[in-house]
Write an enzyme that holds these catalytic residues in place. Sequence first.
Site, PDB file in Angstrom:
ATOM      1  N   GLU A  58       0.814  -1.210   0.000  1.00 25.89           N
ATOM      2  CA  GLU A  58       0.000   0.000   0.000  1.00 25.89           C
ATOM      3  C   GLU A  58       0.844   1.255   0.000  1.00 25.89           C
ATOM      4  OE1 GLU A  58      -2.386  -0.176   3.434  1.00 25.89           O
ATOM      5  OE2 GLU A  58      -0.685  -0.046   4.772  1.00 25.89           O
ATOM      6  N   CYS A  63       3.552   8.695   0.291  1.00 25.29           N
ATOM      7  CA  CYS A  63       4.055   7.870   1.384  1.00 25.29           C
ATOM      8  C   CYS A  63       4.269   6.458   0.832  1.00 25.29           C
ATOM      9  CB  CYS A  63       3.026   7.892   2.513  1.00 25.29           C
ATOM     10  SG  CYS A  63       3.435   6.795   3.868  1.00 25.29           S
ATOM     11  N   CYS A 122       6.815  -6.141   8.331  1.00 24.93           N
ATOM     12  CA  CYS A 122       7.955  -5.613   9.072  1.00 24.93           C
ATOM     13  C   CYS A 122       8.193  -6.545  10.249  1.00 24.93           C
ATOM     14  CB  CYS A 122       7.649  -4.202   9.572  1.00 24.93           C
ATOM     15  SG  CYS A 122       8.999  -3.463  10.516  1.00 24.93           S
ATOM     16  N   CYS A 179       6.419  -3.213  16.402  1.00 23.98           N
ATOM     17  CA  CYS A 179       5.992  -2.149  17.313  1.00 23.98           C
ATOM     18  C   CYS A 179       4.528  -2.404  17.685  1.00 23.98           C
ATOM     19  CB  CYS A 179       6.134  -0.788  16.643  1.00 23.98           C
ATOM     20  SG  CYS A 179       7.817  -0.445  16.113  1.00 23.98           S
ATOM     21  N   CYS A 212       1.478  -0.806  15.728  1.00 21.75           N
ATOM     22  CA  CYS A 212       1.552  -0.754  14.262  1.00 21.75           C
ATOM     23  C   CYS A 212       0.966  -2.008  13.614  1.00 21.75           C
ATOM     24  CB  CYS A 212       3.007  -0.577  13.835  1.00 21.75           C
ATOM     25  SG  CYS A 212       3.230  -0.619  12.060  1.00 21.75           S
ATOM     26  N   CYS A 230       0.073   2.928   8.267  1.00 22.97           N
ATOM     27  CA  CYS A 230       0.788   1.675   8.349  1.00 22.97           C
ATOM     28  C   CYS A 230      -0.004   0.364   8.287  1.00 22.97           C
ATOM     29  CB  CYS A 230       1.538   1.673   9.687  1.00 22.97           C
ATOM     30  SG  CYS A 230       3.277   1.765   9.447  1.00 22.97           S
TER      31      CYS A 230
HETATM   32  N1  SAH Z   1       9.467   1.629   9.995  1.00 26.43           N
HETATM   33  C1  SAH Z   1       9.635   3.029   9.877  1.00 26.43           C
HETATM   34  C2  SAH Z   1       8.805   3.654   8.768  1.00 26.43           C
HETATM   35  C3  SAH Z   1       7.414   3.122   8.595  1.00 26.43           C
HETATM   36  S1  SAH Z   1       6.336   3.387   9.977  1.00 26.43           S
HETATM   37  C4  SAH Z   1       9.364   3.717  11.210  1.00 26.43           C
HETATM   38  O1  SAH Z   1       8.900   3.054  12.130  1.00 26.43           O
HETATM   39  O2  SAH Z   1       9.665   4.894  11.309  1.00 26.43           O
HETATM   40  C5  SAH Z   1       5.880   5.069   9.654  1.00 26.43           C
HETATM   41  C6  SAH Z   1       5.308   5.841  10.815  1.00 26.43           C
HETATM   42  O3  SAH Z   1       3.997   5.372  11.141  1.00 26.43           O
HETATM   43  C7  SAH Z   1       6.137   5.698  12.091  1.00 26.43           C
HETATM   44  O4  SAH Z   1       6.460   6.978  12.579  1.00 26.43           O
HETATM   45  C8  SAH Z   1       5.208   4.959  13.017  1.00 26.43           C
HETATM   46  O5  SAH Z   1       5.489   5.329  14.331  1.00 26.43           O
HETATM   47  C9  SAH Z   1       3.836   5.410  12.523  1.00 26.43           C
HETATM   48  N2  SAH Z   1       2.728   4.529  12.931  1.00 26.43           N
HETATM   49  C10 SAH Z   1       2.702   3.190  12.966  1.00 26.43           C
HETATM   50  N3  SAH Z   1       1.519   2.739  13.413  1.00 26.43           N
HETATM   51  C11 SAH Z   1       0.765   3.825  13.676  1.00 26.43           C
HETATM   52  C12 SAH Z   1      -0.561   4.025  14.184  1.00 26.43           C
HETATM   53  N4  SAH Z   1      -1.345   2.992  14.485  1.00 26.43           N
HETATM   54  N5  SAH Z   1      -1.009   5.286  14.352  1.00 26.43           N
HETATM   55  C13 SAH Z   1      -0.226   6.359  14.026  1.00 26.43           C
HETATM   56  N6  SAH Z   1       1.028   6.236  13.530  1.00 26.43           N
HETATM   57  C14 SAH Z   1       1.526   4.985  13.349  1.00 26.43           C
HETATM   58 FE1  SF4 Z   2       7.894  -1.654  11.475  1.00 22.98          FE
HETATM   59 FE2  SF4 Z   2       5.568  -0.445  11.983  1.00 22.98          FE
HETATM   60 FE3  SF4 Z   2       7.523  -0.389  13.794  1.00 22.98          FE
HETATM   61 FE4  SF4 Z   2       7.765   1.052  11.520  1.00 22.98          FE
HETATM   62  S1  SF4 Z   2       6.251   1.347  13.129  1.00 22.98           S
HETATM   63  S2  SF4 Z   2       9.314  -0.289  12.491  1.00 22.98           S
HETATM   64  S3  SF4 Z   2       6.722  -0.347  10.087  1.00 22.98           S
HETATM   65  S4  SF4 Z   2       6.462  -2.230  13.072  1.00 22.98           S
END
Ligand code: SAH
Ligand code: SF4
Length: 335
Positions: A79, A92, A99, A103, A106, A323
Amino acid sequence: MKDILAPLGARAFHARQIMAWFYQRGVSDFSRMTDLSKGLRTALGKNFRADELLLMTERRSRDGSRKILLKTADRQLIESVLIPSRERLTACLSTQLGCKLNCGFCATGAMGLVRNLTAGEIADQLFHLQSMAGWQNRITNIVFMGMGEPMLNYDATLSAARLINSHLGFNIGARHITISTSGIVPGILRLMEEPEQFKLAISLSATTDAVRNKIMPVNKKYPLKELLTAAREFSNRKGKLVFFEYILLAGINDGLDDADRLAKLLKNIPGKVNLIPYNPGEKNGLFKPSPPQAQHAFFERLLQQGVAVTVRMSKGQDISAACGQLRAAAISKQT
Ligand code: SAH
Ligand code: SF4
């Protein structure tokens, strides 16, 4: 491009012509490249495919952001999102399928890692987004903030970023291209050595190792101190601000004590904080978005201490643009 074309008897200027068809006019069908000889067009069509990804669905959110779902040759779904704002049109892009960093907030993390995307698959997302926007309405900014961790697919991400940056490619300035990492320190140190002025964003989202270990397990490998030292070095070496993303989660990282610690941690790092409202997605019960009053108080507290801070209005929330969530929705519909 010259090297690839040489066996077909094509010359350097042919390579430039083809690049212009791709990236200035948005034409990927060789048979429509009318300034090439018929013979070359046929040979190209026989030997190459220019389009990597197939457009599956397109969704528009009330706030104007648009999300597309693309299918790879091995039938995986990627996506990408287009986010218009007053003076920018931001794409984006995803760098991995899934991944592995897991986290807690996410949706991509919950999938695990399927595989890295190739440089072609990363760049082709932009081609599709630009086609959707219209080629006269050029995309101005790129953020690698879709699915995946760019620093764990470093080479492909950098090679896509260079194509996007090149004047023969999408021709978007390096200062308008942001690479976002959850805190992979060796990736930050490597990016620091690159000649381009790509922007670095770090998803910080916690002010103590104890909390960060819980919500972003990558912190166990690269704890805050090491991460912030790398951020400071990057900023010094490049003479650039580092952007810190901070998702506000109710009762977990949104207290005034967190704001104070954050201000202290970032004191000697030229940077900016971007507060992100948590997007709960469809069925994520673990966290709650920080209430508006708490978000506001957090923001004010940082400002008072001289931290440069913005709040990202969560564009695309109603199409679940954070994400991994559209992909998750599409998969649950398929099965
Ligand atoms: N892996 C990299 C880039 C992809 S994630 C990273 O973690 O930076 C991109 C952004 O989306 C990150 O800043 C992450 O903290 C945010 N993100 C992930 N899940 C989210 C959610 N449920 N609500 C808001 N932001 C989110
Ligand atoms: Fe991976 Fe999502 Fe964490 Fe970014 S925020 S490192 S995409 S698990």
